[in-house]
Motif scaffolding. Structure first.
Motif, PDB file in Angstrom:
ATOM      1  N   GLN A  78       0.836  -1.201   0.000  1.00 25.68           N
ATOM      2  CA  GLN A  78       0.000   0.000   0.000  1.00 25.68           C
ATOM      3  C   GLN A  78       0.870   1.250   0.000  1.00 25.68           C
ATOM      4  O   GLN A  78       1.938   1.268   0.614  1.00 25.68           O
ATOM      5  CB  GLN A  78      -0.883   0.007   1.243  1.00 25.68           C
ATOM      6  N   GLY A  79       0.394   2.274  -0.691  1.00 20.08           N
ATOM      7  CA  GLY A  79       1.132   3.543  -0.677  1.00 20.08           C
ATOM      8  C   GLY A  79       1.216   4.140  -2.062  1.00 20.08           C
ATOM      9  O   GLY A  79       0.673   3.595  -3.021  1.00 20.08           O
ATOM     10  N   ASP A  80       1.921   5.251  -2.156  1.00 21.57           N
ATOM     11  CA  ASP A  80       2.054   5.951  -3.428  1.00 21.57           C
ATOM     12  C   ASP A  80       2.745   5.050  -4.460  1.00 21.57           C
ATOM     13  O   ASP A  80       3.820   4.493  -4.195  1.00 21.57           O
ATOM     14  CB  ASP A  80       2.885   7.217  -3.208  1.00 21.57           C
ATOM     15  N   TYR A  81       2.109   4.897  -5.618  1.00 24.33           N
ATOM     16  CA  TYR A  81       2.533   3.920  -6.633  1.00 24.33           C
ATOM     17  C   TYR A  81       4.040   3.977  -6.907  1.00 24.33           C
ATOM     18  O   TYR A  81       4.778   3.000  -6.758  1.00 24.33           O
ATOM     19  CB  TYR A  81       1.772   4.173  -7.944  1.00 24.33           C
ATOM     20  N   GLU A  82       4.470   5.167  -7.315  1.00 25.02           N
ATOM     21  CA  GLU A  82       5.870   5.240  -7.757  1.00 25.02           C
ATOM     22  C   GLU A  82       6.850   5.141  -6.584  1.00 25.02           C
ATOM     23  O   GLU A  82       7.902   4.545  -6.699  1.00 25.02           O
ATOM     24  CB  GLU A  82       6.091   6.531  -8.538  1.00 25.02           C
ATOM     25  N   ARG A  83       6.447   5.713  -5.455  1.00 27.54           N
ATOM     26  CA  ARG A  83       7.362   5.673  -4.298  1.00 27.54           C
ATOM     27  C   ARG A  83       7.585   4.231  -3.841  1.00 27.54           C
ATOM     28  O   ARG A  83       8.729   3.783  -3.688  1.00 27.54           O
ATOM     29  CB  ARG A  83       6.794   6.513  -3.137  1.00 27.54           C
ATOM     30  N   VAL A  84       6.492   3.448  -3.684  1.00 30.77           N
ATOM     31  CA  VAL A  84       6.683   2.081  -3.165  1.00 30.77           C
ATOM     32  C   VAL A  84       7.343   1.183  -4.208  1.00 30.77           C
ATOM     33  O   VAL A  84       8.122   0.286  -3.864  1.00 30.77           O
ATOM     34  CB  VAL A  84       5.381   1.441  -2.630  1.00 30.77           C
ATOM     35  N   LEU A  85       7.087   1.472  -5.480  1.00 35.57           N
ATOM     36  CA  LEU A  85       7.750   0.659  -6.510  1.00 35.57           C
ATOM     37  C   LEU A  85       9.258   0.908  -6.460  1.00 35.57           C
ATOM     38  O   LEU A  85      10.068  -0.029  -6.443  1.00 35.57           O
ATOM     39  CB  LEU A  85       7.187   0.998  -7.896  1.00 35.57           C
ATOM     40  N   ARG A  86       9.618   2.180  -6.411  1.00 30.92           N
ATOM     41  CA  ARG A  86      11.041   2.547  -6.345  1.00 30.92           C
ATOM     42  C   ARG A  86      11.708   1.875  -5.139  1.00 30.92           C
ATOM     43  O   ARG A  86      12.758   1.268  -5.254  1.00 30.92           O
ATOM     44  CB  ARG A  86      11.137   4.077  -6.244  1.00 30.92           C
ATOM     45  N   GLU A  87      11.036   1.978  -3.978  1.00 31.36           N
ATOM     46  CA  GLU A  87      11.606   1.389  -2.745  1.00 31.36           C
ATOM     47  C   GLU A  87      11.859  -0.114  -2.929  1.00 31.36           C
ATOM     48  O   GLU A  87      12.903  -0.633  -2.533  1.00 31.36           O
ATOM     49  CB  GLU A  87      10.610   1.557  -1.586  1.00 31.36           C
ATOM     50  N   HIS A  88      10.891  -0.809  -3.534  1.00 29.19           N
ATOM     51  CA  HIS A  88      11.015  -2.270  -3.637  1.00 29.19           C
ATOM     52  C   HIS A  88      11.967  -2.692  -4.746  1.00 29.19           C
ATOM     53  O   HIS A  88      12.602  -3.747  -4.633  1.00 29.19           O
ATOM     54  CB  HIS A  88       9.626  -2.915  -3.760  1.00 29.19           C
ATOM     55  N   VAL A  89      12.068  -1.895  -5.782  1.00 35.43           N
ATOM     56  CA  VAL A  89      13.070  -2.198  -6.815  1.00 35.43           C
ATOM     57  C   VAL A  89      14.449  -2.188  -6.161  1.00 35.43           C
ATOM     58  O   VAL A  89      15.282  -3.079  -6.375  1.00 35.43           O
ATOM     59  CB  VAL A  89      12.988  -1.160  -7.967  1.00 35.43           C
ATOM     60  N   ILE A 114       6.894   4.765 -15.111  1.00 36.11           N
ATOM     61  CA  ILE A 114       7.623   3.546 -14.695  1.00 36.11           C
ATOM     62  C   ILE A 114       8.803   3.297 -15.654  1.00 36.11           C
ATOM     63  O   ILE A 114       9.900   2.932 -15.241  1.00 36.11           O
ATOM     64  CB  ILE A 114       6.681   2.317 -14.637  1.00 36.11           C
ATOM     65  N   ARG A 115       8.567   3.539 -16.947  1.00 37.75           N
ATOM     66  CA  ARG A 115       9.666   3.359 -17.919  1.00 37.75           C
ATOM     67  C   ARG A 115      10.812   4.330 -17.619  1.00 37.75           C
ATOM     68  O   ARG A 115      11.989   3.964 -17.671  1.00 37.75           O
ATOM     69  CB  ARG A 115       9.164   3.575 -19.347  1.00 37.75           C
ATOM     70  N   ALA A 116      10.443   5.579 -17.286  1.00 35.68           N
ATOM     71  CA  ALA A 116      11.489   6.566 -16.955  1.00 35.68           C
ATOM     72  C   ALA A 116      12.242   6.115 -15.706  1.00 35.68           C
ATOM     73  O   ALA A 116      13.472   6.226 -15.624  1.00 35.68           O
ATOM     74  CB  ALA A 116      10.848   7.930 -16.740  1.00 35.68           C
ATOM     75  N   MET A 117      11.498   5.555 -14.735  1.00 37.03           N
ATOM     76  CA  MET A 117      12.143   5.059 -13.510  1.00 37.03           C
ATOM     77  C   MET A 117      13.093   3.910 -13.857  1.00 37.03           C
ATOM     78  O   MET A 117      14.199   3.799 -13.311  1.00 37.03           O
ATOM     79  CB  MET A 117      11.071   4.570 -12.525  1.00 37.03           C
ATOM     80  N   GLY A 118      12.662   3.072 -14.810  1.00 39.74           N
ATOM     81  CA  GLY A 118      13.494   1.948 -15.239  1.00 39.74           C
ATOM     82  C   GLY A 118      14.817   2.429 -15.813  1.00 39.74           C
ATOM     83  O   GLY A 118      15.883   1.866 -15.520  1.00 39.74           O
ATOM     84  N   GLN A 119      14.754   3.503 -16.588  1.00 35.94           N
ATOM     85  CA  GLN A 119      16.001   4.040 -17.173  1.00 35.94           C
ATOM     86  C   GLN A 119      16.898   4.568 -16.070  1.00 35.94           C
ATOM     87  O   GLN A 119      18.105   4.387 -16.081  1.00 35.94           O
ATOM     88  CB  GLN A 119      15.659   5.162 -18.133  1.00 35.94           C
ATOM     89  N   GLU A 120      16.267   5.201 -15.106  1.00 39.77           N
ATOM     90  CA  GLU A 120      17.050   5.800 -14.020  1.00 39.77           C
ATOM     91  C   GLU A 120      17.674   4.723 -13.112  1.00 39.77           C
ATOM     92  O   GLU A 120      18.847   4.775 -12.783  1.00 39.77           O
ATOM     93  CB  GLU A 120      16.119   6.708 -13.204  1.00 39.77           C
ATOM     94  N   LEU A 121      16.872   3.711 -12.765  1.00 37.30           N
ATOM     95  CA  LEU A 121      17.352   2.705 -11.794  1.00 37.30           C
ATOM     96  C   LEU A 121      17.952   1.475 -12.475  1.00 37.30           C
ATOM     97  O   LEU A 121      18.483   0.588 -11.809  1.00 37.30           O
ATOM     98  CB  LEU A 121      16.213   2.256 -10.872  1.00 37.30           C
ATOM     99  N   GLY A 122      17.820   1.402 -13.781  1.00 40.84           N
ATOM    100  CA  GLY A 122      18.453   0.295 -14.517  1.00 40.84           C
ATOM    101  C   GLY A 122      17.647  -0.989 -14.519  1.00 40.84           C
ATOM    102  O   GLY A 122      18.227  -2.068 -14.444  1.00 40.84           O
ATOM    103  N   PHE A 123      16.312  -0.901 -14.572  1.00 40.15           N
ATOM    104  CA  PHE A 123      15.553  -2.148 -14.770  1.00 40.15           C
ATOM    105  C   PHE A 123      14.828  -2.107 -16.114  1.00 40.15           C
ATOM    106  O   PHE A 123      14.558  -1.027 -16.655  1.00 40.15           O
ATOM    107  CB  PHE A 123      14.577  -2.435 -13.614  1.00 40.15           C
ATOM    108  N   GLU A 124      14.566  -3.310 -16.644  1.00 38.01           N
ATOM    109  CA  GLU A 124      13.848  -3.390 -17.916  1.00 38.01           C
ATOM    110  C   GLU A 124      12.337  -3.431 -17.652  1.00 38.01           C
ATOM    111  O   GLU A 124      11.899  -3.890 -16.601  1.00 38.01           O
ATOM    112  CB  GLU A 124      14.248  -4.664 -18.665  1.00 38.01           C
ATOM    113  N   VAL A 125      11.583  -2.974 -18.637  1.00 33.10           N
ATOM    114  CA  VAL A 125      10.114  -3.002 -18.506  1.00 33.10           C
ATOM    115  C   VAL A 125       9.537  -3.863 -19.632  1.00 33.10           C
ATOM    116  O   VAL A 125       9.894  -3.694 -20.792  1.00 33.10           O
ATOM    117  CB  VAL A 125       9.526  -1.575 -18.596  1.00 33.10           C
ATOM    118  N   VAL A 126       8.695  -4.813 -19.253  1.00 34.17           N
ATOM    119  CA  VAL A 126       8.012  -5.627 -20.268  1.00 34.17           C
ATOM    120  C   VAL A 126       6.516  -5.492 -20.038  1.00 34.17           C
ATOM    121  O   VAL A 126       6.048  -5.671 -18.911  1.00 34.17           O
ATOM    122  CB  VAL A 126       8.397  -7.122 -20.138  1.00 34.17           C
TER     123      VAL A 126
END
Ligand SMILES: Cc1cc2nc3c(=O)[nH]c(=O)nc-3n(C[C@H](O)[C@H](O)[C@H](O)COP(=O)(O)OP(=O)(O)OC[C@H]3O[C@@H](n4cnc5c(N)ncnc54)[C@H](O)[C@@H]3O)c2cc1C
Length: 558
Positions: A78-89, A114-126
């Motif tokens: 639970q929580g702000d979408y991008e914040r919790v995703l970033r934390e768990h990545v 999420i794609r921009a976050m992927g570029q920043e943190l280095g994960f791929e998006v499918v």
């Protein structure tokens, strides 16, 4: 090097036909199935009533149980979408994030972030198509980058593509044992558990007739498919709006959250059709219903402001009345028309109403009686329907209010005669409006016409125990018809955009619009040529957009 993947469930709350999760499993050695419960995000685009919340929570609980059976589990964060995703990545050293493609603008915006976050943190998006039959982008590409604006033209474009893809392979426990694991122990943490309604401040208000989740959806699907004759001969206009149990499949709440795959349903229907000599066809067949869904998804995907009138290029701009008091009466089932009030009561009590019942109340609110904006009605449906769907709801409200798609605006549903046709005894009204249950059948659709003596005998005085009709239907509908006629004369160009030439969609002569792939190849050139000819009419307009459409589900009642 195998990935460490977060698979985000959004709408596709299921394990069957889940191509994105299959890809995640096949490319990773660790997969975290996750649901990010961000209430601000979820309610940014729609009002969610307590029944839909409960149905949704049941659905993710079921998903969790089904994942557990395969040695995995669901992490609810639970929580702000991008914040919790970033934390768990970062916390889980994630190298890949997977999720289903969605077409609504709020999802598109999220996906970009999420794609921009992927570029920043280095994960791929499918991300892959799973919520619709087709990749909507392909449909648009085949139609010169624009959505086909009529059902017929839409079917023509689909006939160039052929059948939708086959469903993805079944996911089994093997996937989570040999190749890939989920660190299930973590899920036991309080932080990741599925919230109860009370944790979210939502009343425990479970719809009695619908239980959320993939397991229930699949079981209902099987029950329907057993009735092969019913399935093959299904004709939507012949189904009954006021039957006491749904006369259609009632699968919409499951499609809406993706507990059930539309592709699975489509291909299972094809199998049944293949065994029957004469099966019904689009637009009235069951596959035809799925294609209506696909049609509205396609149009919504690239029509600006699809859920609004202002700024929506396909929608007539109408000066609807603003009348809060009348809107509330409609919403609260206090119009004084038992047929309308019974439907609105079923909507409140159960979260589902038949398609033609939706016609009746939508027409009454908008072009029929009250001349109130379809957007107001759409919001009420959004709050109370279990199957509330951004594209389908707005598309149908535009249709019913004759703001787009529907052009036989002179046909107005009568709030007395419409319901009486299929339920002359008024059993549906007796069930949902018990205050009227003792009225003789003769008066139950218009109890204000009953002599006082009969009202007394029925134990219900009209005007005291049940309201008088809020409008005179004849006067109101005649007046509104004049208004609509004027609007359409003034805005002919907009009205033409979503209009079909022939009255009968069957004229398309697409006996089997979805042939097998070989037949489809042979047919393609012919169809493509016809489409191209149409698209290059002299004045640049598509002929197929200049046709008149007939609502296949319409009942002429007035
Ligand atoms: C004003 C109005 C608002 C509506 N809002 C919604 C909504 O928010 N969500 C929603 O799912 N449906 C909506 N519908 C469409 C339709 O009424 C429901 O999909 C249908 O009644 C659901 O019952 P069912 O599953 O038994 O349908 P069935 O007749 O069994 O059809 C099978 C499936 O086909 C799809 N389908 C059927 N009819 C339509 C249609 N006209 N347009 C698009 N898809 C269709 C649905 O996914 C449905 O589950 C609306 C209709 C009207 C008139």
């Amino acid at each position: 090097m195998p990935h460490r993947t977060i698979h985000i469930f959004r709408k596709g709350l299921r394990l069957h036909d889940n191509p994105t999760l299959v890809t995640a499993l096949e490319t990773s050695d660790v997969v975290y199935p996750v649901y990010i419960l961000d209430r601000n995000f979820m309610t940014s685009s729609s009002v969610i009533g307590s029944k839909r919340w409960n149905f949704f929570l049941q659905s993710i609980e079921d998903l969790h149980c089904n994942l557990q059976k395969l040695n995995s589990c669901l992490f609810v964060i639970q929580g702000d979408y991008e914040r919790v995703l970033r934390e768990h990545v970062e916390k889980w050293n994630i190298t890949q994030v997977t999720f289903d493609l969605e077409i609504e603008p709020y999802y598109k915006g999220l996906d970009e972030r999420i794609r921009a976050m992927g570029q920043e943190l280095g994960f791929e998006v499918v991300s892959m198509v799973a919520h619709t039959l087709y990749d909507i982008k392909t449909i648009l590409a085949l139609n010169c980058g624009k959505p086909p604006l009529t059902y017929k033209n839409f079917l023509r474009v689909l006939s160039m593509i052929g059948n939708p893809d086959k469903p993805a392979r079944q996911i089994t426990s093997e996937d989570f044992i040999r190749k890939c694991i989920t660190p299930t122990k973590l899920a036991a943490e309080e932080y990741y558990r599925i919230p109860k309604p009370e944790d979210l401040g939502i009343s425990k208000d479970c719809p009695t007739n619908w239980v959320g989740g993939e397991s229930e959806a699949l079981s209902r699907l099987e029950q329907h498919l057993e009735k092969q004759g019913w399935v093959a001969n299904f004709k939507k206009p012949q189904t009954i709006p006021n039957s006491l149990l749904p006369s259609t499949t009632g699968l919409s709440p499951y499609f809406s959250l993706g507990c059930l795959s539309v592709r699975v349903f489509f291909h299972r229907l094809s199998n049944i059709y293949a065994q029957s000599k004469n099966h019904s066809l689009p637009p009235v067949s069951l596959q035809g219903q799925l294609l209506w869904r696909e049609f509205f998804y396609t149009v919504a995907s690239s029509t600006p402001n699809f859920t609004h009138m202002v700024g929506n290029p396909i929608c007539l701009q109408i000066d609807w009345y603003k009348n809060e008091e009348q809107l509330q009466k409609w919403k609260e089932a206090k119009t004084g028309f038992p047929w309308i009030d019974a439907i609105m009561t079923q909507l409140h009590n159960e979260g589902w109403i038949h398609h033609l019942a939706r016609h009746a109340v939508a027409c009454f609110l908008t072009r029929g009686d009250l001349w109130i904006s379809w957007e107001e009605g759409m919001k009420v449906f959004e709050e109370f329907l279990l199957d509330a769907d951004y594209c389908i709801n707005a598309g149908n409200w535009m249709w019913l209010s004759a703001s787009a798609f529907f052009h036989h605006y002179t046909r107005i549903f009568c709030p007395v005669r419409f319901g009486r046709r299929s339920d002359p005894e008024g059993n549906y009204i007796r069930k949902y409006l018990p205050v009227l249950k003792n009225f003789p059948a003769k008066y139950i659709y218009e109890p204000w016409t009953a002599p006082e003596e009969i009202q007394k005998q029925a134990g219900c005085l009209i005007g005291k125990d049940y309201p008088l009709p809020m409008v005179d239907h004849k006067t109101a509908s005649e007046h509104n018809l004049q208004l609509m006629r004027q609007v359409r004369e003034e805005q002919q160009k907009t009205a033409q955009l979503t209009k079909d030439i022939a009255d009968d969609p069957m004229e398309l002569n697409l006996k089997h619009p979805f042939k097998n792939d070989k037949e489809c190849g042979l047919e393609n050139n012919k169809v493509k040529r016809r489409c191209l000819e149409e698209m290059t009419a002299e004045d640049g307009t598509r002929q197929s957009d200049l046709v008149q459409s007939l609502d296949p589900c319409e009942v002429k009642v007035c």
